[in-house]
Write a protein that holds these residues in place. Structure first.
Motif, PDB file in Angstrom:
ATOM      1  N   GLU A 264      -5.502   4.053  48.033  1.00 19.82           N
ATOM      2  CA  GLU A 264      -5.468   3.157  46.873  1.00 19.82           C
ATOM      3  C   GLU A 264      -4.185   3.338  46.059  1.00 19.82           C
ATOM      4  N   PRO A 265      -3.766   4.562  45.743  1.00 21.90           N
ATOM      5  CA  PRO A 265      -2.486   4.707  45.034  1.00 21.90           C
ATOM      6  C   PRO A 265      -1.298   4.175  45.830  1.00 21.90           C
ATOM      7  N   GLN A 266      -1.376   4.249  47.156  1.00 20.78           N
ATOM      8  CA  GLN A 266      -0.299   3.665  47.945  1.00 20.78           C
ATOM      9  C   GLN A 266      -0.257   2.149  47.755  1.00 20.78           C
ATOM     10  N   ILE A 267      -1.436   1.526  47.716  1.00 20.72           N
ATOM     11  CA  ILE A 267      -1.478   0.088  47.447  1.00 20.72           C
ATOM     12  C   ILE A 267      -0.950  -0.194  46.044  1.00 20.72           C
ATOM     13  N   ALA A 268      -1.307   0.671  45.091  1.00 18.19           N
ATOM     14  CA  ALA A 268      -0.818   0.498  43.718  1.00 18.19           C
ATOM     15  C   ALA A 268       0.704   0.545  43.685  1.00 18.19           C
ATOM     16  N   ARG A 269       1.264   1.456  44.443  1.00 23.75           N
ATOM     17  CA  ARG A 269       2.731   1.544  44.455  1.00 23.75           C
ATOM     18  C   ARG A 269       3.342   0.291  45.079  1.00 23.75           C
ATOM     19  N   GLY A 270       2.685  -0.222  46.106  1.00 22.58           N
ATOM     20  CA  GLY A 270       3.157  -1.482  46.674  1.00 22.58           C
ATOM     21  C   GLY A 270       3.135  -2.596  45.634  1.00 22.58           C
ATOM     22  N   CYS A 271       2.074  -2.629  44.824  1.00 12.62           N
ATOM     23  CA  CYS A 271       1.981  -3.629  43.753  1.00 12.62           C
ATOM     24  C   CYS A 271       3.127  -3.460  42.755  1.00 12.62           C
ATOM     25  N   LEU A 272       3.386  -2.221  42.361  1.00 10.79           N
ATOM     26  CA  LEU A 272       4.439  -1.971  41.387  1.00 10.79           C
ATOM     27  C   LEU A 272       5.809  -2.336  41.933  1.00 10.79           C
ATOM     28  N   HIS A 273       6.025  -2.134  43.218  1.00  6.63           N
ATOM     29  CA  HIS A 273       7.278  -2.566  43.833  1.00  6.63           C
ATOM     30  C   HIS A 273       7.451  -4.073  43.721  1.00  6.63           C
ATOM     31  N   ILE A 274       6.369  -4.795  43.947  1.00  6.64           N
ATOM     32  CA  ILE A 274       6.427  -6.257  43.857  1.00  6.64           C
ATOM     33  C   ILE A 274       6.714  -6.681  42.421  1.00  6.64           C
ATOM     34  N   LEU A 275       6.064  -6.041  41.455  1.00  5.74           N
ATOM     35  CA  LEU A 275       6.314  -6.370  40.054  1.00  5.74           C
ATOM     36  C   LEU A 275       7.778  -6.136  39.692  1.00  5.74           C
ATOM     37  N   LYS A 276       8.309  -5.037  40.160  1.00  4.67           N
ATOM     38  CA  LYS A 276       9.703  -4.722  39.870  1.00  4.67           C
ATOM     39  C   LYS A 276      10.640  -5.772  40.450  1.00  4.67           C
ATOM     40  N   LYS A 277      10.303  -6.246  41.612  1.00  8.67           N
ATOM     41  CA  LYS A 277      11.174  -7.182  42.319  1.00  8.67           C
ATOM     42  C   LYS A 277      11.044  -8.614  41.805  1.00  8.67           C
ATOM     43  N   GLU A 278       9.850  -9.046  41.448  1.00 10.82           N
ATOM     44  CA  GLU A 278       9.618 -10.473  41.224  1.00 10.82           C
ATOM     45  C   GLU A 278       9.393 -10.884  39.775  1.00 10.82           C
ATOM     46  N   LEU A 279       9.038  -9.955  38.897  1.00 10.57           N
ATOM     47  CA  LEU A 279       8.811 -10.353  37.503  1.00 10.57           C
ATOM     48  C   LEU A 279      10.127 -10.777  36.857  1.00 10.57           C
ATOM     49  N   GLN A 280      10.068 -11.832  36.044  1.00  8.47           N
ATOM     50  CA  GLN A 280      11.254 -12.300  35.343  1.00  8.47           C
ATOM     51  C   GLN A 280      10.850 -13.081  34.108  1.00  8.47           C
ATOM     52  N   PHE A 281      11.824 -13.279  33.214  1.00 10.11           N
ATOM     53  CA  PHE A 281      11.587 -14.015  31.978  1.00 10.11           C
ATOM     54  C   PHE A 281      11.251 -15.468  32.264  1.00 10.11           C
ATOM     55  N   ASN A 282      10.254 -15.984  31.520  1.00  5.37           N
ATOM     56  CA  ASN A 282       9.822 -17.388  31.606  1.00  5.37           C
ATOM     57  C   ASN A 282       9.629 -17.801  33.065  1.00  5.37           C
ATOM     58  N   ILE A 283       8.842 -17.035  33.757  1.00  8.06           N
ATOM     59  CA  ILE A 283       8.717 -17.196  35.200  1.00  8.06           C
ATOM     60  C   ILE A 283       8.208 -18.577  35.599  1.00  8.06           C
ATOM     61  N   CYS A 284       7.399 -19.194  34.745  1.00 11.46           N
ATOM     62  CA  CYS A 284       6.860 -20.514  35.087  1.00 11.46           C
ATOM     63  C   CYS A 284       7.682 -21.660  34.505  1.00 11.46           C
ATOM     64  N   GLY A 285       8.804 -21.328  33.853  1.00 13.88           N
ATOM     65  CA  GLY A 285       9.696 -22.377  33.383  1.00 13.88           C
ATOM     66  C   GLY A 285       9.137 -23.246  32.280  1.00 13.88           C
ATOM     67  N   PHE A 286       8.503 -22.649  31.279  1.00 11.25           N
ATOM     68  CA  PHE A 286       7.955 -23.436  30.169  1.00 11.25           C
ATOM     69  C   PHE A 286       9.094 -23.923  29.275  1.00 11.25           C
ATOM     70  N   GLU A 287       9.114 -25.227  29.035  1.00  9.15           N
ATOM     71  CA  GLU A 287      10.236 -25.836  28.332  1.00  9.15           C
ATOM     72  C   GLU A 287      10.070 -25.883  26.824  1.00  9.15           C
ATOM     73  N   ASP A 288       8.828 -25.966  26.334  1.00  8.56           N
ATOM     74  CA  ASP A 288       8.599 -26.304  24.928  1.00  8.56           C
ATOM     75  C   ASP A 288       7.610 -25.328  24.301  1.00  8.56           C
TER      76      ASP A 288
END
Length: 1612
Positions: free
Chosen positions: A754-778
């Motif tokens: 389970e912690p190995q899966i958690a680390r995989g999740c954290l790797h994905i968060l590090k790689k893919e999270l970004q500001f305004n990810i869904c592109g909200f305009e208003d």
């Protein structure tokens, strides 16, 4: 003669099925290789005489044969009017055993009198079967029945024949007989002259029985005919006494009968069935749906409708059915296929649906808001042909049969062990009813992936799609309450199921089937407890047409609820029955046939002996048989694989799984083992179903999982592009149980993986999270819906799909769940991960810190769009615990704790708007918070709102304000786990709330007939006990809100206090009847009728158990504290004396060593063993204490007081350990401390529950630069200029100094409450008080200049200083001013000081001589409806301004008696004031606004001024009337400019601030969210000064970016 054993091939076949013997083609649809027909040929030697009165041509008997099995009619031939009647008709027989009794009877068909039996023969089935092997025709001698025209000289004989036929022949013969049945129907008048049937009163039974005969014979063709046969059979029985049948129904039945004439002879029928198999099946399916409609139509179905009440649209539906059958007939006559025609009561309403298409589109949007869980059953296996037919027949019959006394409910529960085949049956049943158009919903659950909270709204969604009337009712419920999706599931059930289905039940024609498969896999026992209770207790209340089929393992939590519920039908899927082995053998035969075809093996492979061995090895478990066949299909060498299965003795599931895995890969290769474990762990431990792409993204290190899954087809369900699923939950059980597979290389250890899966999740968060990810305009558009506010983003789902990958979505939601095993041993692993794998721990630390310190805000964006903010709280609390207690990472722990506070305080923002995470939440975070310090660099200073605040830089103590009660909250209690808060109120209800967020979980609990005074949780948190003014004690289920058992009665007066013993075995209650009752109570709600009664000499107000449950302590009105033995009721300690007033609260310390007792004036701590008083803690003078509780460490007590404050004292020193906790506006009536000591809950007279941080050091209390000019130990009068603080309680009076430079105020924040204060000059202040005195203060040094001036006997409401400064006039409740007869609310001197004007609450005004007191003018009368709140004289004395409860400002001209009314306030006006020039009047109201009125124009001159958060109690003008000052219940003082500049006007950017914190523009769009702890000190438009004890806040919008420019505020 020979006897035929079961299973051998003789002229007929006898097969045993589940304890029943089936002769020929079974009525239970059992699958046979060949069948038997019992053919009734003719009857001879019947002696019969006609009645004396008979119709012409009726002198020949009209004979028919009836066959009963065990006294139950199973078959009846058509009548034949011949002396030697011949029928040549076939029936099929189903019996329990060879000893079952068969009765062959010959009747004469008659209408008047009813048909009677002429001769009969009763014998055992076994006798019928014992005949010569070569002879199939034989005679049965019947015995004449006395009194029916028979003689003793003749022996009536029935000729019968037993023959062997196969399935196809049986179908053809049955259809051929239909021709004769149809002719019979026509001969009795059902042809072209339908009117004959109605007009001559033909017995309903004739018509329906003939149709029953047709359908009963068609049962062999397809299972759909089961429904038709059973439904029409029930109709036949129900309408036997009904004389006439509706003409439309007769026509419909006639059309149905005509269709079945397509079989002219056996040969043609056989050919047509073969050629037009699809059409024939569709015909039978259509017949079933039509049969259900007929039953409803004739008033004998689920709706119990009568013909006279039939809905008008039924005529059109009948026409639709007739048209459908006519098309079937045409198709069969032409010999062409008709594959798509199927008409149901639902499809017949399509025209109506089309007419409502616009409405339907709107409904779809509303229904989608329920967020149903997607259920894709496309790959779920169904029962193979010929298997499970008996149990499926039982289930379908039960589901389509209306309830009766023998089976009153609407739920059928099928239970069985893992692998018994429950899910396959459930899938088959759902598909069966789906094709019939009768499936309302099919929900199937998966372990670790299904949430009980989703069930009700998912059922509601699917039921709405099945019926337009149900959809309309559910949509109406959503329209009324858009927050239903987040409401407790009991509320969801009430609003989304019970009320809509009940309202639409007249439009539900026949059964709607809801299938819930694998209920045991929906959450765990604790999380599904509410759902299971709901199903057991509430689902039976739904309309009976909604039928539930539920499968599960017999887990104790489910079985305990279902077993004793009489309205739940139960059936155990017993794998030990012979029928299970027979079904598995059929299943294996079919599977082996497919293997033979695929592998081109011999027709007999693998041989009878091996087939028998495989069947035996299965032990009745279908999952074993299924896995075994998959194992063989995956094998290269089939014979070797088969030998392995049989020779290795793989007779248990564990053996089979091990054997299958062993050959699936090179388990001696470490790389393969590592990769296989990693890939399997995601499938087994994943929180949702997962795709290969998601699995590969989660794997650390990276590798392709498809290579692994390609080898595991025998235990996994997977194909390229599909999600990977285990075939059965038992495989997951096996892999994760150390006792079962711990020594195998494929063992899945959750504590490692389970912690190995958690680390995989954290790797994905590090790689893919970004500001305004869904592109909200208003920023003006909410991300998700805010109830009652403007619309939100309409394409959110598409944005999520387009911008958030499945692996990012999964990782954002579940990374913390995979960390749950860290730091604690699990059932699967005895070694904590924190010490077992330091490398993994170090890697996780790095990844966690990256998420916390760099991507935290971006993670919240993902949770916002998913509406899963609660996930953040759980995750952050887990990180804080892990970092502090296992990794000793204090900095990370503190950051995570601070992040929890951030999420809790800003949940309204994070839940509904991604832009405002940056525009509102981050800027308003306290300056000293770790979140603010870490992420402030994200914000562009010149683009965000400017905040000037004197507030503390620390987080406020208030965590949540909970509103919902309509009366005072008398009692609050934390659950034992600290997650929930229960509250009991004067409104007679009890509620349960989420302790962190304040969200409602369950409630209201209703049942008490009086105010609820006290509540307590049981030690396990499952129950709540309550005591009430209605003299009863009740016990409630904490998760469902339902009462457990009957109310506990015995008290003769109000029950003030209740508690449950730590053992959970006893309940104690204290009452005003001067007794304490101790009730024996257990988990099964069995309460002794006669409780142990402990008698006191005074009213008992409080009671509490000791930690060991052996003692209770009680406190009574006489100030005595006493300790009693809970078993004997004997006094063991006390009475403890020391209080001078009655005891309001008592408690034992957590260690049992101390006792706390609280009265209004003091808290006493006693030694629990000796009774010695240890310390007395006195409440502040004038403050009454109401409730007290120990903290969990026993070192402090928390006390709630009438001044709306909570105080925490050290029990050793008696010192305050933190600043008083302020926030309530009324007395604090109850307090409770969470088990971890981190939170305090309080209930108040302001009808709210508030949750607070328990500890805030005194040094962290607010420090505001102030100049308090006037103060004393008896009361508080303050003058503000230019530096100021604020009052801690209600501001009762405010006044400007003569020059307008100073403001004086009086408050309730001390022992004496100034009710009115004025400036006679710039150096002095005069105040009148509740203490009946008048005082004059020196403005410069705060000392008392004169007074206290005594003379009044009651509180002083008003004071005035003479112009010369030598006299003071006062008005009081003692009615003394100018000899008034009621309370004097206003006094004033004339401009020359010679006269005194006064006015009373009774509406009387007087003008008196200032020297003599003689009446000069008046009395003048003026009237205010109901209660008068405020009266003021104009400066010239000509006008009186008055206000009351009706929101109107009135002023009366004393000379002319003219009355003028000013309207605008929405609630009662509490304060008035005239400007010095007499041209304006200012008013303050309960509606929290201040308004300035022009007396000449009778209109608003300024305002309404907003800002106060509670009632405005006092107002005053500055001398130049350019400013107005106001004081409020909210303890704040505000100065409003009546002619403000543009800056003051735009203090809130022109927006309006709602109580929920959203600052909205004129289009109701969000500008900003302002946290509630800033509201009381926030500068509103036209505020030039705000005074509040917690500090003040000004907002500067000069450079603020919003709307489409909002992204400029963030620098990334």
């Amino acid at each position: 003669m020979s006897s035929y054993p079961i299973g051998q091939n003789y002229p007929f076949t006898l097969v045993q099925r589940g304890g029943r013997l089936v002769i020929g083609l079974s009525l239970l649809n059992c699958y046979l290789d060949d069948g038997t027909k019992l053919q009734t040929d003719d009857v001879r030697d019947i002696n019969w005489k006609p009645n004396r009165i008979h119709l012409p041509g009726h002198d020949i008997p009209n004979l028919f044969v009836a066959i009963d099995i065990d006294d139950k009619r199973v078959y009846q031939t058509t009548p034949s009017r011949k002396w030697e009647a011949m029928w040549n008709q076939i029936c099929s027989l189903s019996v329990d055993s060879p000893s079952s009794a068969i009765a062959l009877q010959v009747f004469h068909k008659s209408t008047i009198p009813p048909s009677k039996c002429l001769a009969k023969k009763k014998m055992e089935i076994g006798q019928l079967l014992k005949t010569d092997e070569e002879r199939t025709d034989f005679s049965i001698v019947l015995k004449p029945v006395e009194g029916n025209h028979a003689t003793d000289t003749l022996q009536p004989t029935l000729i019968v024949r037993l023959t062997s036929i196969d399935n196809l022949q049986a179908a053809a013969v049955t259809l051929a007989n239909t021709t004769q049945d149809t002719e019979t129907l026509q001969s009795t008048g059902t042809g072209s002259t339908i009117e004959k049937i109605v007009n001559t009163g033909v017995n309903n039974g004739d018509l329906l029985y003939n149709l029953e005969t047709v359908l009963s014979k068609l049962r062999i063709i397809h299972p759909y005919s089961n429904v038709a046969w059973n439904v029409l059979d029930s109709v036949y029985k129900a309408v036997e006494k009904q004389k006439e049948t509706d003409e439309d129904v007769c026509r419909l039945v006639q059309t149905m009968a005509e269709v079945y004439t397509f079989a002219k002879d056996i040969k043609s029928a056989s050919e047509k069935i073969t050629r037009l198999e699809t059409t024939v099946y569709a015909l039978v399916k259509q017949t079933g749906e039509c049969a259900l409609f007929i039953r409803e139509y004739t008033g004998h179905g689920f709706g119990v409708r009568l013909l006279k009440n039939v809905l008008s649209e039924d005529s059109d539906k009948i026409k639709g059915f007739v048209n459908a059958f006519q098309k079937f007939g045409e198709s069969l006559d032409r010999g062409t296929a008709l594959e798509t025609l199927y008409v149901s009561t639902k499809t017949l309403a399509m025209a109506e649906e089309s007419a409502k298409m616009v409405e339907k589109t709107a409904q779809t949007q509303k229904l989608n808001s329920l967020e149903p869980v997607k259920m894709n059953a496309s790959l779920r296996p169904e029962c193979l042909p010929g298997t499970r037919e008996e149990i499926r027949g039982l289930i379908t019959n039960w589901l389509t049969t209306p309830p009766d006394d023998s089976s009153p409910g609407n739920i059928l529960w099928l239970s069985g062990v893992a692998g018994a085949g429950k899910s396959t049956i459930a899938t088959s049943i759902s598909q069966y009813f789906r094709e019939l158009g009768r499936l309302g919903a099919f929900l199937f659950f998966t372990r670790n992936k299904s949430d009980p909270a989703d069930v009700i709204r998912t059922i509601a969604f699917h039921l709405a799609r099945s019926n337009i009337y149900v959809a309309s009712a559910i949509c109406d419920a959503i329209e009324k309450d858009s927050a239903l999706i987040d409401s407790p599931i009991y509320t969801q059930f009430q609003k989304l199921l019970l009320e809509p289905l009940t309202g639409a039940q007249n439009h539900i024609h026949g059964p709607i089937i809801v299938v819930l498969d694998a209920l045991d896999e929906c959450g765990d026992a604790d999380s599904r407890r509410t759902l299971v209770s709901l199903i057991s207790n509430e689902f039976p209340k739904l309309p009976t047409a909604v039928r539930f089929f539920i499968t599960s393992r017999p887990d104790s939590d489910i079985a305990s609820k279902f077993e004793n519920q009489p309205k739940i039908a139960k059936h155990l899927l017993d794998i030990t029955l012979l029928s299970s082995l027979v079904d598995i053998r059929i299943y294996l035969d079919i599977e082996m046939r497919e293997i033979r075809e695929q592998q081109e093996l011999g027709s007999t492979w693998p041989g009878e002996s091996k087939m028998e061995a495989l069947t035996k090895h299965s032990s009745g478990l279908f999952i074993w048989a299924s896995t075994a066949t998959r194992y063989l299909l995956q094998s290269y060498d089939l014979d070797h694989a088969l030998e392995s299965l049989l020779d290795k003795g793989l007779t248990t599931l564990d053996d089979l799984y091990a054997g299958a895995l062993e050959v699936a890969g090179p388990w001696n290769d470490p790389t393969f083992v590592r990769e296989a474990q990693a890939a399997l762990s995601v499938v087994i431990l994943g929180k949702t179903s997962v795709s290969v792409a998601l699995i590969d993204a989660l794997l650390v290190p990276k590798h392709s999982s498809s290579r692994i899954f390609g080898r595991l087809g025998c235990v996994l369900q997977w194909a390229p592009g599909q999600h990977v699923k285990i075939l059965h939950a038992s495989f997951s059980d096996y892999l994760t149980d150390r006792a079962r597979s711990g020594d195998k290389p494929w063992f899945i250890d959750p504590s490692i993986l389970e912690p190995q899966i958690a680390r995989g999740c954290l790797h994905i968060l590090k790689k893919e999270l970004q500001f305004n990810i869904c592109g909200f305009e208003d920023s003006h558009i909410y991300t998700t819906k805010v109830p009652g506010l403007s619309e939100c983003i309409t394409d959110l789902s598409k944005r999520i799909t387009d911008h958030i990958s499945p692996q990012l979505l999964y990782s954002s939601l579940y990374w913390a769940s995979h960390l749950a095993v860290i730091g604690s041993a699990t059932p699967h692993s005895a070694t904590p991960i924190s010490s077992a794998t330091p490398l993994l721990r170090d890697g996780l630390l790095v990844d966690l810190k990256d998420l916390m310190y760099t991507k935290f805000m971006f993670w919240l964006e993902v949770l916002c769009v998913q509406q899963k903010v609660g996930v953040a709280i759980d995750a952050l609390e887990a990180v804080a615990n892990l970092a502090k207690n296992h990794w000793h990472e204090e900095e990370l722990a503190h950051f995570a704790t601070d992040a929890v506070k951030f999420v809790l305080r800003f949940a309204p923002v994070i839940s509904h708007s991604v832009p405002h995470i940056y525009l509102s939440a981050l800027p308003f975070a306290p300056s000293e918070s770790k979140i603010r310090k870490q992420y402030s660099s994200l914000l562009v200073p010149d683009k965000t709102v400017g905040i000037q605040s004197s507030m503390s830089g620390q987080w406020p103590r208030l965590q949540a304000t909970i509103e919902g009660h309509s009366g005072w909250v008398w009692s609050v209690a934390f659950s034992p786990d600290g997650n929930h808060i229960a509250s009991g109120s004067a409104d007679r209800t009890l509620w349960v709330w989420d302790a962190r967020t304040g969200d409602l979980l369950v409630g209201p609990f209703t049942g008490h007939d009086g105010e609820i005074n006290s509540i307590a949780f049981s030690c396990d948190g499952k129950s709540i006990v309550s005591g009430s003014d209605d003299k009863t004690v009740r016990v409630w289920d904490a998760q469902t809100g339902k009462t457990i058992g009957a109310p506990l009665t015995g008290h003769r007066n109000i029950v003030n206090s209740v508690c449950i013993s730590p053992t959970g075995k006893q309940i104690a209650s204290a009452s005003l009847d001067k007794t304490v009752h101790i009730w024996e109570w257990d988990e099964h709600s069995e309460v002794k009728i006669a409780p142990l009664v402990i008698t006191h000499v005074a009213l008992v107000w409080a009671v509490a158990f000791s930690p060991d449950g052996d003692q209770v302590v009680s406190g009574s009105k006489d100030g005595l504290v006493q300790v009693w033995d809970t078993q004997t009721g004997k006094l063991v300690n006390g009475p403890l004396k020391g209080h001078t007033e009655g005891i309001r609260s008592v408690a034992f310390s957590p260690d049992g060593k101390h006792i706390l007792s609280l009265s209004h004036e003091a808290a006493h701590i006693w030694d629990a063993y000796t009774g010695t008083e240890l310390i007395t803690i006195t409440t502040p003078i004038g403050t009454d204490a109401y409730s007290a509780a120990f903290t969990p460490n026993g070192k402090q007590i928390v006390v709630g007081c009438n001044d709306s404050l909570l105080r925490i004292w050290d029990v050793q020193t008696g010192a305050l350990v933190s600043a008083p906790i302020d926030g309530h506006s009324e007395p604090v009536l109850s307090v409770s401390v969470s088990p971890d000591g981190m939170r305090i809950a309080s209930g108040s007279g302001d009808k709210t529950i508030r949750v607070w941080d328990a500890y805030q050091e005194l040094s962290a209390a607010l420090k505001v630069d102030t100049e308090q000019v006037g103060a004393n130990e008896q009361g508080t009068v303050q003058m503000y200029h230019p530096r100021y603080t604020g009052h801690t309680d209600t501001v009762q009076c405010v006044a400007f100094s003569p020059k307008g430079d100073h403001i004086a105020s009086g408050s309730w924040d001390n022992t004496v409450c100034p009710l009115h204060c004025i400036f006679p000059n710039e150096e002095q202040i005069v105040s009148g008080s509740k203490d009946t005195t008048i005082r004059v203060w020196n403005v410069q040094n705060g000392t008392m200049f004169a007074g206290p001036l005594e003379g009044h006997s009651k509180q002083v409401w008003c004071v005035a200083f003479s112009p010369q400064g030598d006299r003071i006039v006062s008005g009081s409740d003692d009615k003394t001013a100018n000899v008034h007869t009621s309370t004097v609310l206003s006094v004033a001197f004339s401009s020359d000081g010679g006269q005194i004007r006064s006015a009373s609450i009774a509406g009387i005004a007087r003008v008196s001589d200032a020297q003599t007191g003689a009446l000069v003018e008046g009395p003048f009368k003026f009237q205010v409806p109901n209660q008068t709140y405020h009266i003021r004289f104009s400066p010239d004395g000509q006008l009186i301004g008055a206000s009351g409860q009706d929101s109107v400002v009135r002023f009366f001209n004393l000379r002319s008696s003219d009355l003028t009314q000013l309207e605008g306030h929405t609630e009662a006006v509490r304060a008035l004031g005239f400007s010095q020039d007499g041209k304006w009047i200012v008013s303050g109201s309960n509606d929290t606004t201040v308004r300035v009125w022009d007396l000449d124009t009778r209109s608003l001159a300024a305002g309404p001024f907003e800002g106060h958060r509670d009632s405005v109690l006092s107002v005053d003008f500055s001398p130049d009337r350019r400013r107005v000052v106001s004081g409020s219940y909210d303890s704040s003082i505000r100065v409003f400019e009546t002619t403000p500049d543009d800056i003051l006007k735009n203090a809130l950017r022109g927006g309006s601030l709602g109580k929920d914190g959203w600052l909205l523009n004129s289009m109701a769009q969000p500008i900003l969210w302002v946290p509630p702890w800033l509201h009381r000190g926030l500068y509103f438009p036209q505020n030039s000064v705000v005074i509040h004890k917690d500090g003040t806040t000004k907002l500067d919008f000069t450079h603020f970016v919003e709307g489409t420019a909002w992204k400029e505020c963030v620098d990334v």
